[in-house]
Design a protein around this motif. Structure first.
Motif, PDB file in Angstrom:
ATOM      1  N   VAL A 280      54.939  80.940 103.031  1.00 43.92           N
ATOM      2  CA  VAL A 280      54.941  82.087 102.113  1.00 43.92           C
ATOM      3  C   VAL A 280      53.850  83.070 102.528  1.00 43.92           C
ATOM      4  CG1 VAL A 280      56.021  80.917 100.163  1.00 43.92           C
ATOM      5  CG2 VAL A 280      53.548  80.727 100.460  1.00 43.92           C
ATOM      6  N   ASP A 281      53.929  83.522 103.771  1.00 48.56           N
ATOM      7  CA  ASP A 281      52.911  84.424 104.292  1.00 48.56           C
ATOM      8  C   ASP A 281      52.858  85.758 103.558  1.00 48.56           C
ATOM      9  OD1 ASP A 281      51.909  82.686 106.155  1.00 48.56           O
ATOM     10  OD2 ASP A 281      53.071  83.481 107.840  1.00 48.56           O
ATOM     11  N   TYR A 282      53.871  86.053 102.761  1.00 51.95           N
ATOM     12  CA  TYR A 282      53.881  87.305 102.000  1.00 51.95           C
ATOM     13  C   TYR A 282      52.939  87.266 100.797  1.00 51.95           C
ATOM     14  CZ  TYR A 282      57.073  84.576  99.064  1.00 51.95           C
ATOM     15  OH  TYR A 282      57.638  83.598  98.286  1.00 51.95           O
ATOM     16  N   VAL A 283      52.481  86.081 100.396  1.00 55.12           N
ATOM     17  CA  VAL A 283      51.558  85.985  99.270  1.00 55.12           C
ATOM     18  C   VAL A 283      50.242  86.655  99.670  1.00 55.12           C
ATOM     19  CG1 VAL A 283      50.260  84.403  97.796  1.00 55.12           C
ATOM     20  CG2 VAL A 283      52.632  83.886  98.393  1.00 55.12           C
ATOM     21  N   PRO A 284      49.696  87.558  98.843  1.00 50.92           N
ATOM     22  CA  PRO A 284      48.532  88.353  99.253  1.00 50.92           C
ATOM     23  C   PRO A 284      47.292  87.545  99.625  1.00 50.92           C
ATOM     24  CG  PRO A 284      49.551  89.323  97.307  1.00 50.92           C
ATOM     25  CD  PRO A 284      50.222  88.002  97.530  1.00 50.92           C
ATOM     26  N   ASP A 285      47.001  86.488  98.871  1.00 49.68           N
ATOM     27  CA  ASP A 285      45.784  85.722  99.144  1.00 49.68           C
ATOM     28  C   ASP A 285      45.866  84.367  98.450  1.00 49.68           C
ATOM     29  OD1 ASP A 285      44.840  86.037  96.355  1.00 49.68           O
ATOM     30  OD2 ASP A 285      44.430  88.098  96.936  1.00 49.68           O
ATOM     31  N   HIS A 286      44.830  83.583  98.629  1.00 47.59           N
ATOM     32  CA  HIS A 286      44.816  82.213  98.110  1.00 47.59           C
ATOM     33  C   HIS A 286      44.976  82.142  96.591  1.00 47.59           C
ATOM     34  CE1 HIS A 286      43.756  77.957  98.007  1.00 47.59           C
ATOM     35  NE2 HIS A 286      42.868  78.217  97.057  1.00 47.59           N
ATOM     36  N   PHE A 287      44.528  83.168  95.898  1.00 47.42           N
ATOM     37  CA  PHE A 287      44.525  83.140  94.439  1.00 47.42           C
ATOM     38  C   PHE A 287      45.805  83.676  93.823  1.00 47.42           C
ATOM     39  CE2 PHE A 287      40.184  83.938  96.004  1.00 47.42           C
ATOM     40  CZ  PHE A 287      39.603  82.735  95.627  1.00 47.42           C
ATOM     41  N   SER A 288      46.777  84.078  94.635  1.00 52.43           N
ATOM     42  CA  SER A 288      47.945  84.800  94.114  1.00 52.43           C
ATOM     43  C   SER A 288      49.228  83.981  94.071  1.00 52.43           C
ATOM     44  CB  SER A 288      48.194  86.066  94.956  1.00 52.43           C
ATOM     45  OG  SER A 288      47.110  86.964  94.841  1.00 52.43           O
ATOM     46  N   HIS A 289      49.210  82.746  94.511  1.00 54.05           N
ATOM     47  CA  HIS A 289      50.448  81.969  94.559  1.00 54.05           C
ATOM     48  C   HIS A 289      51.178  81.957  93.224  1.00 54.05           C
ATOM     49  CE1 HIS A 289      48.296  80.337  98.071  1.00 54.05           C
ATOM     50  NE2 HIS A 289      49.474  79.995  98.540  1.00 54.05           N
ATOM     51  N   TYR A 290      50.426  81.836  92.128  1.00 56.47           N
ATOM     52  CA  TYR A 290      51.055  81.686  90.813  1.00 56.47           C
ATOM     53  C   TYR A 290      51.078  82.996  90.020  1.00 56.47           C
ATOM     54  CZ  TYR A 290      46.114  81.258  89.487  1.00 56.47           C
ATOM     55  OH  TYR A 290      44.768  81.469  89.348  1.00 56.47           O
ATOM     56  N   LYS A 291      50.772  84.105  90.683  1.00 56.88           N
ATOM     57  CA  LYS A 291      50.771  85.404  90.010  1.00 56.88           C
ATOM     58  C   LYS A 291      52.093  86.131  90.266  1.00 56.88           C
ATOM     59  CE  LYS A 291      45.765  85.864  90.121  1.00 56.88           C
ATOM     60  NZ  LYS A 291      44.603  86.704  90.479  1.00 56.88           N
ATOM     61  N   GLU A 292      52.222  87.318  89.683  1.00 59.29           N
ATOM     62  CA  GLU A 292      53.491  88.037  89.756  1.00 59.29           C
ATOM     63  C   GLU A 292      53.875  88.424  91.177  1.00 59.29           C
ATOM     64  OE1 GLU A 292      53.256  91.520  87.399  1.00 59.29           O
ATOM     65  OE2 GLU A 292      51.575  92.402  88.516  1.00 59.29           O
ATOM     66  N   ASP A 293      52.886  88.569  92.072  1.00 58.77           N
ATOM     67  CA  ASP A 293      53.187  88.892  93.469  1.00 58.77           C
ATOM     68  C   ASP A 293      53.097  87.650  94.353  1.00 58.77           C
ATOM     69  OD1 ASP A 293      50.475  88.656  93.147  1.00 58.77           O
ATOM     70  OD2 ASP A 293      49.938  90.473  94.259  1.00 58.77           O
ATOM     71  N   GLY A 294      53.198  86.484  93.738  1.00 57.80           N
ATOM     72  CA  GLY A 294      53.124  85.234  94.474  1.00 57.80           C
ATOM     73  C   GLY A 294      54.479  84.662  94.820  1.00 57.80           C
ATOM     74  N   CYS A 295      54.600  83.332  94.757  1.00 60.05           N
ATOM     75  CA  CYS A 295      55.806  82.676  95.264  1.00 60.05           C
ATOM     76  C   CYS A 295      56.514  81.814  94.222  1.00 60.05           C
ATOM     77  CB  CYS A 295      55.465  81.822  96.482  1.00 60.05           C
ATOM     78  SG  CYS A 295      54.223  80.529  96.170  1.00 60.05           S
TER      79      CYS A 295
END
Length: 303
Positions: A280-295
């Motif tokens: 999921v290289d499109y996820v912005p950073d380590h903290f974003s997996h579970y956010k609206e721009d995550g996966c």
């Protein structure tokens, strides 16, 4: 806050690990400022990460169950056991109210104090709902605001506590599908829970397990590793969501653990038959997996 206890059961034995050796030379890592202190800017969690934490968010909690001695060892606090847990926030379906068809429990990552943990699990719940998952999502909150090496031990020792909740819940609600999700160091809570379930012979409890940016070694989830056989035995499937450019795992984790995290590379070795890696290289950073721009949209698609 209600307290629940489980009679003592056999848990996977703890053997000397690379982390134990690292503790002996921990001053070297502390000197780098990498992730050895909870105030590190690249820590795998966020302490007090929202302005108004929704403290009513339903969760299973073991906050305050662990502490450290003056010489640095992790100990259970008075009145707590290897497997007890408590409830906090609003009621959990199947415990305090009528059950629904499914329940997902999400374990947050490192360096989250009480409020930061509530922020993390509640945001995950909101994102799951936004991605079309309409079953209840509850948090799993644990003592994640210790220094790195102590926090990793506490995470692993929380596995038996999470497993105790899962077995008690499944016994009371045998028709409810149980799913476990975890972020960063919460992955070791989830993976250690699978170890406990496997050791207890409770291999029919968890339908699926999710690792988001997992802070566990990439070879530990292989069949030759610490968790591989328990993954294959104790969960219907395990899905690992990883990204190559995770600055926290690429630098801080590798500095502290002298290894590669599964959340930064996928499995190293032969995977369990029910294991799947998702890049999921499109996820912005380590903290974003579970956010609206995550996966989480990909996670929901696997349910």
């Amino acid at each position: 806050m209600s307290r629940h206890t489980k009679s003592s059961s056999s848990s996977p034995s703890t053997t000397p690990s690379r982390r134990s050796v690292l503790r002996g030379v921990g001053a070297v890592v502390v000197g780098t400022g990498a992730i050895a202190t909870a105030s590190s800017p690249v820590s795998a969690g966020k302490k007090g990460s929202c302005d108004d934490p929704p403290m009513s968010y339903p969760r299973v909690t073991t906050r305050g169950h662990f502490d450290t001695t003056w010489y640095g060892s992790v100990v259970l606090t008075d009145g707590n056991t290897a497997t007890n847990f408590e409830y906090a926030g609003d009621g959990i379906p199947g415990v305090h109210t009528d059950p629904e068809d499914e329940l997902l429990i999400h374990a947050h990552g490192w360096n989250n104090d009480l409020e930061g943990g509530v922020c993390s699990v509640s945001e995950a719940g909101e994102t799951f709902a936004a991605e079309g998952y309409d079953s209840p999502v509850v948090g799993y909150s644990w003592d994640a605001d210790f220094g790195w090496y102590n926090a990793t031990e506490i995470a692993e020792r929380n596995g038996a506590k999470l497993a105790a909740f899962l077995t008690e819940y499944a016994d009371a609600n045998p028709d409810v599908t149980l799913r476990v999700c975890s972020h960063s160091l919460g992955a070791r809570v989830a993976l250690s829970a699978l170890q406990s379930l496997d050791a207890w012979g409770r291999t029919d409890v968890v339908e699926s397990t999710v690792l988001l940016g997992g802070a566990a070694d990439d070879d530990a989830v292989s069949m030759a590793g610490q968790y591989g056989s328990s993954i294959e035995a104790a969960t219907g499937r395990l899905d690992n969501y990883w990204m190559e450019d995770d600055d926290v795992l690429d630098w801080a984790y590798s500095t502290a653990e002298w290894g590669t995290a599964v959340g930064a590379a996928g499995v190293d070795g032969t995977p369990p038959e029910n294991y799947t890696d998702h890049n999921v290289d499109y996820v912005p950073d380590h903290f974003s997996h579970y956010k609206e721009d995550g996966c989480l949209h990909e996670v929901v698609d696997t349910f």
